[in-house]
Structures are given as C-alpha cells and as structure tokens.
Design a protein around this motif. Structure first.
Motif, PDB file in Angstrom:
ATOM      1  N   GLY A  59       0.782  -1.237   0.000  1.00 37.93           N
ATOM      2  CA  GLY A  59       0.000   0.000   0.000  1.00 37.93           C
ATOM      3  C   GLY A  59       0.810   1.280   0.000  1.00 37.93           C
ATOM      4  O   GLY A  59       0.478   2.225  -0.712  1.00 37.93           O
ATOM      5  N   LEU A  60       1.875   1.311   0.790  1.00 37.37           N
ATOM      6  CA  LEU A  60       2.665   2.531   0.893  1.00 37.37           C
ATOM      7  C   LEU A  60       3.303   2.897  -0.446  1.00 37.37           C
ATOM      8  O   LEU A  60       3.300   4.060  -0.864  1.00 37.37           O
ATOM      9  CB  LEU A  60       3.723   2.362   1.989  1.00 37.37           C
ATOM     10  N   LEU A  82       0.547   3.864  -3.004  1.00 37.42           N
ATOM     11  CA  LEU A  82       0.034   5.210  -2.722  1.00 37.42           C
ATOM     12  C   LEU A  82       0.940   6.257  -3.362  1.00 37.42           C
ATOM     13  O   LEU A  82       0.470   7.220  -3.977  1.00 37.42           O
ATOM     14  CB  LEU A  82      -0.049   5.452  -1.210  1.00 37.42           C
ATOM     15  N   ASP A 105       7.001  -5.507   4.691  1.00 33.90           N
ATOM     16  CA  ASP A 105       5.884  -4.578   4.737  1.00 33.90           C
ATOM     17  C   ASP A 105       5.502  -4.399   6.198  1.00 33.90           C
ATOM     18  O   ASP A 105       5.321  -5.378   6.913  1.00 33.90           O
ATOM     19  CB  ASP A 105       4.706  -5.185   3.960  1.00 33.90           C
ATOM     20  N   ASN A 106       5.391  -3.145   6.637  1.00 37.82           N
ATOM     21  CA  ASN A 106       5.044  -2.901   8.038  1.00 37.82           C
ATOM     22  C   ASN A 106       5.988  -3.591   9.026  1.00 37.82           C
ATOM     23  O   ASN A 106       5.570  -4.142  10.030  1.00 37.82           O
ATOM     24  CB  ASN A 106       3.602  -3.335   8.309  1.00 37.82           C
ATOM     25  N   ASP A 160       6.423   8.259   5.192  1.00 41.40           N
ATOM     26  CA  ASP A 160       6.797   7.558   6.404  1.00 41.40           C
ATOM     27  C   ASP A 160       8.168   8.050   6.893  1.00 41.40           C
ATOM     28  O   ASP A 160       8.666   9.063   6.418  1.00 41.40           O
ATOM     29  CB  ASP A 160       6.774   6.037   6.218  1.00 41.40           C
ATOM     30  N   HIS A 198       2.206   6.159   8.452  1.00 44.40           N
ATOM     31  CA  HIS A 198       1.359   5.135   7.829  1.00 44.40           C
ATOM     32  C   HIS A 198       1.079   3.928   8.725  1.00 44.40           C
ATOM     33  O   HIS A 198       0.553   2.927   8.246  1.00 44.40           O
ATOM     34  CB  HIS A 198       1.995   4.601   6.546  1.00 44.40           C
ATOM     35  N   THR A 199       1.483   3.993   9.974  1.00 40.66           N
ATOM     36  CA  THR A 199       1.225   2.816  10.827  1.00 40.66           C
ATOM     37  C   THR A 199       1.356   3.161  12.306  1.00 40.66           C
ATOM     38  O   THR A 199       2.091   4.074  12.671  1.00 40.66           O
ATOM     39  CB  THR A 199       2.195   1.664  10.498  1.00 40.66           C
ATOM     40  N   ALA A 217       6.837  -1.708  13.275  1.00 38.44           N
ATOM     41  CA  ALA A 217       7.111  -0.992  12.028  1.00 38.44           C
ATOM     42  C   ALA A 217       7.733   0.379  12.275  1.00 38.44           C
ATOM     43  O   ALA A 217       8.175   1.041  11.344  1.00 38.44           O
ATOM     44  CB  ALA A 217       5.832  -0.851  11.217  1.00 38.44           C
ATOM     45  N   VAL A 252      -3.357   8.815   7.680  1.00 41.04           N
ATOM     46  CA  VAL A 252      -3.856   8.524   6.339  1.00 41.04           C
ATOM     47  C   VAL A 252      -5.332   8.126   6.282  1.00 41.04           C
ATOM     48  O   VAL A 252      -5.839   7.784   5.215  1.00 41.04           O
ATOM     49  CB  VAL A 252      -2.966   7.465   5.658  1.00 41.04           C
ATOM     50  N   ASN A 305      -6.405   8.791   2.583  1.00 42.96           N
ATOM     51  CA  ASN A 305      -5.822   8.302   1.333  1.00 42.96           C
ATOM     52  C   ASN A 305      -6.825   8.291   0.190  1.00 42.96           C
ATOM     53  O   ASN A 305      -8.042   8.339   0.400  1.00 42.96           O
ATOM     54  CB  ASN A 305      -5.316   6.860   1.516  1.00 42.96           C
ATOM     55  N   TYR A 311      -1.867  -9.149  11.175  1.00 43.90           N
ATOM     56  CA  TYR A 311      -2.837  -8.111  11.523  1.00 43.90           C
ATOM     57  C   TYR A 311      -3.908  -7.946  10.448  1.00 43.90           C
ATOM     58  O   TYR A 311      -5.013  -7.488  10.720  1.00 43.90           O
ATOM     59  CB  TYR A 311      -2.134  -6.785  11.850  1.00 43.90           C
ATOM     60  N   GLU A 357      -4.953  -1.363  10.769  1.00 45.52           N
ATOM     61  CA  GLU A 357      -4.714  -0.966   9.374  1.00 45.52           C
ATOM     62  C   GLU A 357      -4.885   0.535   9.287  1.00 45.52           C
ATOM     63  O   GLU A 357      -5.994   1.052   9.468  1.00 45.52           O
ATOM     64  CB  GLU A 357      -5.714  -1.672   8.445  1.00 45.52           C
ATOM     65  N   ALA A 358      -3.798   1.240   8.987  1.00 40.15           N
ATOM     66  CA  ALA A 358      -3.863   2.702   9.004  1.00 40.15           C
ATOM     67  C   ALA A 358      -4.999   3.201   8.105  1.00 40.15           C
ATOM     68  O   ALA A 358      -5.823   4.015   8.520  1.00 40.15           O
ATOM     69  CB  ALA A 358      -2.525   3.285   8.568  1.00 40.15           C
ATOM     70  N   SER A 359      -5.018   2.725   6.867  1.00 41.74           N
ATOM     71  CA  SER A 359      -6.080   3.145   5.953  1.00 41.74           C
ATOM     72  C   SER A 359      -6.576   1.964   5.135  1.00 41.74           C
ATOM     73  O   SER A 359      -7.741   1.582   5.191  1.00 41.74           O
ATOM     74  CB  SER A 359      -5.563   4.248   5.012  1.00 41.74           C
ATOM     75  N   GLY A 360      -5.640   1.353   4.387  1.00 37.19           N
ATOM     76  CA  GLY A 360      -6.048   0.428   3.351  1.00 37.19           C
ATOM     77  C   GLY A 360      -6.432   1.266   2.151  1.00 37.19           C
ATOM     78  O   GLY A 360      -6.994   2.369   2.290  1.00 37.19           O
TER      79      GLY A 360
HETATM   80  F1  GPW Z   1       4.895   0.547   8.160  1.00 35.50           F
HETATM   81  N1  GPW Z   1       1.923   0.621   4.776  1.00 35.50           N
HETATM   82  C1  GPW Z   1       2.613  -0.209   3.918  1.00 35.50           C
HETATM   83  F2  GPW Z   1       3.832   2.376   7.883  1.00 35.50           F
HETATM   84  O1  GPW Z   1       2.108  -0.651   2.886  1.00 35.50           O
HETATM   85  F3  GPW Z   1       5.688   2.041   6.879  1.00 35.50           F
HETATM   86  N2  GPW Z   1       3.891  -0.547   4.214  1.00 35.50           N
HETATM   87  C2  GPW Z   1       4.532  -0.056   5.302  1.00 35.50           C
HETATM   88  O2  GPW Z   1       5.697  -0.411   5.545  1.00 35.50           O
HETATM   89  C3  GPW Z   1       3.844   0.854   6.141  1.00 35.50           C
HETATM   90  C4  GPW Z   1       2.534   1.144   5.868  1.00 35.50           C
HETATM   91  C5  GPW Z   1       4.568   1.457   7.294  1.00 35.50           C
HETATM   92  C6  GPW Z   1       0.525   0.940   4.408  1.00 35.50           C
HETATM   93  C7  GPW Z   1      -0.491   0.750   5.515  1.00 35.50           C
HETATM   94  O3  GPW Z   1      -0.341  -0.536   6.078  1.00 35.50           O
HETATM   95  C8  GPW Z   1      -1.884   0.889   4.896  1.00 35.50           C
HETATM   96  O4  GPW Z   1      -2.883   0.805   5.882  1.00 35.50           O
HETATM   97  C9  GPW Z   1      -2.005   2.229   4.162  1.00 35.50           C
HETATM   98  O5  GPW Z   1      -3.193   2.276   3.419  1.00 35.50           O
HETATM   99  C10 GPW Z   1      -0.837   2.425   3.203  1.00 35.50           C
HETATM  100  O6  GPW Z   1       0.410   2.244   3.875  1.00 35.50           O
HETATM  101  C11 GPW Z   1      -0.837   3.784   2.556  1.00 35.50           C
HETATM  102  O7  GPW Z   1      -1.006   4.789   3.509  1.00 35.50           O
END
Ligand code: GPW
Length: 841
Positions: free
Chosen positions: A135-136, A139, A288-289, A336, A374-375, A380, A452, A482, A572, A674-677
C-alpha cells in the motif's frame, strides 16, 4: 556552464523539433521505424515482445517531448515545487497508462492490428515496475499520477533498485521467492550519467576554529559512493504535464575507485569495491510494516536522502535566492520515516556547508518538511541503533543530538514540572544499545504531521504521538484520508465499466472530477443500465476465471460469488480469519444433505499476496490456504459450492485483472491496526462490495456509501485493549465453532498438523493478539448475510451502483489537493496556453 543554444539559432532548432504522432499512419511509421532501427529487428523477426518494445518506444518519444516542455515551463514559472521522498514507488506497467493519458490508445490499437498484433497481448509483454511492497508504495504511485494530472510541479525521488519485490511462486503449497530482475529492457527510464552526486559514509568529524575565529565542522575521510540519476516520465491524464520521477542508482565513485589496484594485480579487490558500492541500490527490502534495523537499509536511506537533497539544493541555488526563501520554493514530503535523515542532511548542508546560524537553518528545515505516518504497529516504527549511526554517519549523529538538546530544552521550559515527559519524548531511547526514534525526529523536523485515514489520525494523536500533541498543540497533526487514481483503477483496469459510466454521464470528465459519479445514482432503477452493469461484472469474472484456470488448473464457475482477499500476508490483516472461515464453511457444507446443499450460494474464495521472506507465520498462513484449497477443491461433496484459490505473485498488473472481478472483497484487519487500506477503495470503485472491520478507511467508505451497502463486523478499536487483557486475565475460551475448525486441522485433514501448530497456538495459547477468536462469530454470521444478499441479484446490483456513485471522495486527486492546501501551500501550474497550442497543432 552555459549549455543552451544561442538565440539566433533557436528558430532552426524549433523547426526540426519532432511534433509527435497523432494519427494511426504516423503511429505505424514510428513503431516500424523503432522496430527496424532502434531494435534492429524486421518483419520476419517480430514477436509480441518486439511489438511491445516498438510501441513503448513510440509512446516514450511522445512523452519525452511533453516532459521537456513541462520541465521548461516549471523552471520558467519559478514557483514552489513538491518533492515526494519515498523508498517505494509501486508503479506497475507504464504503456497502457501512457496510451490512455495521452488519449491515443485507440490509435495504437488500430495501428497494431494493421501490423498483426492484438493490443492486449502487446500490453501484457511489459514487466511490472515493482519497486515497492504494498500500500505505501502504491500510494506513492497514485500520488504521482494525481500530481501530474492536476498540473502540480512535483518530483518523486526514490531508489532505482536492480531487484524489485521478489516474484512469488507456490511449490507444494509453499511460497518460493524468485529474484525480480526487471531492467533487461526498460524504455521508461533515462540514465542521466551527467547528473551525479557523491555521497559520503563513515569517516570522522573534525571541529576547529579558522583564522577568523569561526567554528568549522568538517566530515572527513569517509568512503564515497556515487549516485547516478535515472529519470522516469510521469504523464498526467488529459494534460500536457509530464512530471519526473528521479531514481538514484549507486556506483563506485571514479575518484574513489582505485585504478592502480587494477594495474597492480589487485583486480579482485578493485572489483569488490565496485560491487560494494553497487550493492546499495541492488535490492528492495521485502518487508511490509516491519523494520529490522539492518546497516545496508540505513545506507540506502542516507544514500537516497543525500543525493536527493543535494539535487534539490542545487536546483534552488540556480535561482539565486536568499536561503530564507527556500521554504517558499521547496516542499518536501516524507513518505513515512524512511527519509527522515533528509531532515538532518538539510540542517547539515545549511550549517556546515553554507554557514548559516543553527536556529536560522532549523527554521528553514522545519518549514520545508512534513511527515506522513502510515502505521501504529510498534514493530514498524523505525529505531536506528546509535552506534550504527555513529559509525556510518558520525556528523549526522552529532546533529541529531543537538536537535534533541534544543528540543528537550524547549519542552522543559514549557513543562518544567513534568520530568518524565522529557524521557518519553526524547529523540534518543535509553535502551541497550541506545536508539534514535525516527518518528519523533520526523515530527520535530516537520511543520505538519498527517495520518492517512480519520481513525488512524485520531489514534496517532491519542496514542503514539500523544505527548507531541501536548507540546506542539493539535494543529500540527492533521488527517489526509488516502485516495486512489481513478485513471488506473477504473479507466485502465475496467475499461468497459468506465465506458458505461461515461455513456450515462455524457463524458469522461468524471476521471478528472470523481465526484461527478454521483450523477449515476438516478440510474439505479434503469433496468437496461443495470443489465449492462451486471454483464460487465460477469465478463470481468469470466476473464479472471480464465486466469485462474491457466495459472492453477482449477476451473471455477463465474456465476459463483467471487470473494477476494488480496494484499500482503500479515497476521494483523488476518488472512487466517478468512481461511478459518472457509474451513467453517466447508464443515457446514459437509454436514448438509445433498438436497439442502442445493440451496447454498456457490462461492469462490480467492487469496493473493506475498509474505516477507523472513516472516514465518505469514508463510504458514499461505501454506494452510493452499492445503485447504487442495482438499476442498477435490472433494466431490463440495463441487462448485466452494472453491479456494491462491493466486501466486499478486502485483499491480494482476490487481488490474482481479479487482474488477470481485463481488465481495475482504478488509478484515483487527480494529485499529490498518492505518487506511487503499484496495478497499479500488474494489468498491469497481462495483464490488466489501466485508470489513471498523478500521482504517473502511469507516469513511461506510460513511460515504451508506451502512446498508457495507458488510461490517467485529469488535471496535476502542475495545481491543480490554479484550487483549481479558485473554490473559479473564475466563477466556476460544469460540466453539473456531475450535471445531482447529480440531479438523489438528486431525491432519490438511496435511501434517504440526505445520500449523504455531498458527493455532497463537490463538489458543499465546493470547490471540489479533482477536481472531473474538471476531470469529461475527465474521461467519456476516458471511451468511452476504450469501443471502447475493441471492437477490437485483438488490445486489443496486447496492453496487449506489456505492460507486458515492465513491467520489476517494480519488487521490482530492487527497493531493488537500496536501497542497493544508501542508504544501502550493498552487497548480496554469497549462491552458499549452493546451491551446497543442490543440492548434
Ligand atoms: F509501516 N503501509 C505499507 F507504515 O504498505 F511504513 N507498508 C509499510 O511499511 C507501512 C505502511 C509502514 C501501508 C499501511 O499498512 C496501509 O494501511 C495504508 O493504506 C498504506 O500504507 C498507505 O497509507
């Protein structure tokens, strides 16, 4: 150095500057020319890959001309630019996007047909640009698309990884990782061998007073690695703007590179030096995360920040402005905390190199930067070990300590009685070893911090950044929910739906102003329209069914309800909840008579997603899904009633096939995690409904499209803490229906039960951190409701159309405009004149 052509020769220059194709004949001329000359192939030796290459080169030529003009226009306009710093850009394929954005896809389609090719086959030859995890990174790619489409002068800065996210294969039900070498033929990048930056590592800091009594700080004797710029054009939709994504590649610096070693027989060690330099941009970290604190990752971060900052400062200096005007010319967004060293680097440049006073410099820095979180997941949040930074970036560590000192002094003055506060907000954590809390550094170094989605932005204010809200006041912390680009995620991925919508709304304007979708709502009672709508969904499902058959050998019924969960595999995100639900459904089917089974709604449950290579539990989830699929898909009692599919190597181009084909998609993270999805938005925009928890953007999607159009379930974020506590200290029991699922797994039905012990144990023995058992009953009941609702197709289609009509808010265009207004303070560039020129020629 003056490198522009003298005024009196420019007329000749302009006369011969290429004007680009617009007709089918011109396109064919270009593609044949490229295939025969650039690629040295012929009509006797032209496969689909060559046709792709020729088409890409023809479109690339067109983009470059607009790209050059855009850069000239932006330089001439001499106004503020946005710099989006992201370690990930998950761009996917570029050709289809380029064709649609310049409005010449039909021309290409007919031209290719003349030459013996189907445009879909040609498009499918392209390798995804997969410089991101999930997602990050995606985005960041949607943001680039929106910034170009809205004519903002904006650059992306990232790393040019030689290997993107690994390719996933499934062997005997296990994930296998294959390196993703993607640069064999990449027509979308331009190596700028003349745009380089030397980046320093290691060494030591020399502080002394010069002859005039001035404090001099110099960072000496480090190792130098050279950053080379590679530029990728980013075309906007329906506009002449083509912005730039600059990716840095590392190589041994020519100054450092020891040629004498070559001659003196130390050839091997010379090559080893070179390889060590190239390693920096070699591979994307596949987590991721999750942050694991590896030195090479820190090197990547600094390498990219230092090169980008040097480049930005170099561009600013050409304008001959005062330093105080820097924040009026430059806005830097931190995607981030990964680019947080850029904050420290700018302070270093201003103080050590440019001789500004500390406080003057720091005011410039904080006005320039802003940070997106983003989290809230603790694993993370980046924390770099102090000894690691000390060794790699000795001067930066000093600067971090100095920033911390002056920050803590302000805090102490404001809150003199709160001794504990200082320890809590210190940029340095007094752990063993000490660490730098990068999120805190990013907050202190920025003028705005955003989450987000609404819930997420509230959570960061009340949990992880609570103390900082007290210190800075609430206005520094804002929400920007987002969004996604409707160009790729509707028009490109689902051309028939886009066309149907355009036929009702009278134009494709909605792709530039997504709120216009609300004009669809009156058509929910239009029988003919609904029929076409359903036909398009069905056709998309047929296409996915073909893909499933081709890649897995399993035949699925496109009339069944397609239930999709595609995203990174993570505890999660709770793919385990989904697969346990599938087993529960299987048990239910098995318990029915064949008469009773006839009343059931057939379903295909589709999973897709990568597990980080070192994430054992995530890999176990993938294994279980595949094993469950093997059993269920081959059980004659079940037949078409239930199929379980794991699609391997989920990526952007596969998402473009999968998302338009879903009836229901799953966004079922533990509330508050989940911050946004963002895939939730993509699915709804493509006429699919969602099942979800009250988490991330699900909440706002529900508010926009109406509760009756969403299948919500599960516990609320505010209750999570108490529930977790109760797992250890209350009279806690696993949900009895879930227990039956566990019993079946333990019986060995899905292969060696030992493989899945940890997955079950996490719930039964180790506190069920993600509340799988707490939410299980609510989840399966909601799935039953989905079955019932799907039986009434007319009502279902009504829900889908109504939802799409109300999705206008979730375009990344709205999102970028919010950043521009509330964080960057920047206006789009006027391109009306350029549009007129193009229309005339
Ligand atoms: F951990 N997100 C992601 F916050 O895809 F850095 N990878 C990551 O490493 C992180 C966040 C971080 C995602 C979020 O999980 C998702 O909820 C959100 O929609 C997306 O970032 C864009 O904001």
């Amino acid at each position: 150095v003056e490198s522009s052509i003298p005024e009196h020769m420019r007329e000749a220059w302009r006369k011969y500057s290429p004007s680009g194709f617009t007709t089918k004949d011109q396109f064919e001329t270009e593609i044949v020319r490229h295939i025969e000359t650039t690629l040295a192939r012929s009509l006797f030796n032209c496969d689909e890959l060559a046709a792709y290459s020729g088409t890409a080169l023809a479109f690339r030529d067109r983009l470059i001309m607009d790209w050059n003009k855009t850069q000239q226009r932006q330089t001439f306009a001499d106004q503020k630019r946005i710099y989006y710093l992201s370690l990930e850009f998950l761009m996917g394929r570029a050709l289809d996007n380029a064709m649609l954005n310049v409005g010449l896809k039909n021309v290409a389609k007919e031209g290719l047909a003349d030459l013996g090719f189907r445009i879909e086959d040609v498009i499918n030859q392209e390798h995804d640009a997969a410089l991101g995890n999930g997602g990050l990174g995606r985005l960041a790619a949607c943001f680039l698309d929106s910034m170009a489409s809205l004519n903002y002068p904006a650059w992306g800065y990232g790393l040019r990884y030689r290997y993107g996210i690994f390719k996933q294969e499934i062997e005997n039900g296990y994930q296998v990782e294959i390196p993703d070498y993607w640069l064999d033929f990449n027509p979308w990048e331009f190596a700028r061998h003349d745009v380089t930056v030397d980046v320093q590592f290691y060494g030591w800091v020399n502080k002394y007073t010069d002859d005039e009594g001035k404090q001099i700080v110099s960072w000496q004797d480090g190792e130098i690695v050279t950053a080379v710029a590679y530029d990728v054009p980013v075309p906007g939709y329906g506009t002449p703007t083509v912005n730039n994504l600059r990716l840095w590649s590392s190589k041994a610096s020519s100054g450092e590179f020891d040629f004498s070693k070559f001659n003196s027989g130390e050839y091997e060690s010379a090559v080893a030096d070179q390889q060590r330099a190239e390693t920096i941009s070699a591979v994307l970290y596949p987590n991721d995360n999750l942050e694991r604190g590896k030195e090479l990752r820190l090197k990547q971060q600094y390498f990219w920040c230092a090169a980008s900052l040097f480049d930005i400062v170099r561009r600013f200096k050409k304008t001959n402005r005062k330093w105080s005007e820097f924040p009026d010319q430059v806005a830097i967004q931190l995607n981030d905390t990964h680019p947080t060293l850029a904050v420290v680097e700018l302070q270093r440049i201003l103080v050590d190199k440019e001789g500004l006073e500390w406080q003057t410099a720091w005011d410039i820095v904080t006005k320039t930067f802003s940070y997106t979180n983003h989290t809230v997941l603790p694993e993370a949040l980046e924390k770099w070990s102090v000894p690691l930074i000390q060794n790699l970036l000795p001067r930066h560590l000093q600067i971090i300590y100095e920033i911390n000192l002056s920050f803590l002094q302000t805090v102490e003055r404001r809150f003199p009685k709160d001794r504990e506060l200082l320890g809590r907000v210190s940029l340095i954590e007094e752990s063993q070893p000490k660490t730098v809390r990068m999120a805190y550094l990013a907050i202190v170094g920025s003028h705005k911090v955003n989450g987000v989605a609404e819930l997420h932005s509230d959570l960061i204010k009340t949990t992880i950044f609570k103390d900082f809200v007290r210190i800075y006041g609430p206005d520094k912390f804002i929400n920007v929910t987002n969004g996604i680009t409707p160009r790729r995620w509707l028009h490109q991925a689902n051309p028939r739906l886009s066309e149907l919508i355009a036929s009702k709304l009278g134009s494709y304007e909605f792709l530039k102003d997504l709120t216009l979708l609300n004009k669809l709502e009156p058509f929910v009672d239009d029988k003919e329209f609904k029929k076409e709508w359903a036909e398009i969904k069905y056709a998309n499902k047929v296409r996915l069914a073909q893909h499933i058959l081709k890649t897995t050998g399993v035949s699925v019924n496109p009339k069944a309800l397609f239930d999709v969960q595609v995203k990174r595999i993570h505890e999660y995100k709770r793919q385990q909840l989904n697969v346990f639900g599938v087993i529960h459904r299987y048990l239910a089917i098995k318990s029915l008579s064949s008469e009773e089974r006839k009343k059931l709604a057939p379903r295909v449950t589709i999973f897709g997603g990568k597990a980080a290579p070192g994430y054992w539990m995530a890999k176990t989830i993938i294994h279980l899904i595949n094993k469950v699929g093997e059993v269920i898909n081959n059980d004659p009692d079940v037949g078409d009633l239930l199929k379980v599919i794991f699609l391997e190597d989920y990526n952007v181009s596969k998402a473009e096939i999968i998302i338009p084909a879903s009836d229901i998609s799953e966004h079922i993270s533990t509330a508050g995690t989940e911050a946004s999805g963002t895939s939730n938005m993509k699915f709804v925009l493509n006429g699919g409904l969602i099942i979800g928890t009250l988490d991330g953007a699900n909440i706002e999607i529900t508010r926009e499209i109406g509760e009756q159009n969403v299948f919500l379930f599960g516990n609320l974020s505010e209750d999570v803490e108490d529930l977790r506590h109760n797992h250890f200290y209350g009279d806690y029991q696993v949900d009895p229906e879930l227990q039956k699922v566990f019993d079946l797994i333990k019986s060995g039905k899905f292969g060696d039960e030992g493989s899945f012990g940890a997955l079950i144990g996490a719930i039964t023995e180790h506190g069920d951190y993600y509340l799988v058992s707490d939410d299980f009953n609510s989840y399966t009941k909601t799935q039953d409701l989905i079955d019932e609702t799907f039986k009434n197709q007319d009502e279902w289609v009504t829900k889908c159309i109504t939802s799409v009509a109300r999705m206008g808010f979730f375009t990344s265009d709205r999102c970028i405009n919010e950043y521009a207004d509330t964080i960057w303070n920047i206006e789009p560039l006027d391109v009306a004149e350029e549009k007129q020129v193009r229309a005339r020629t």
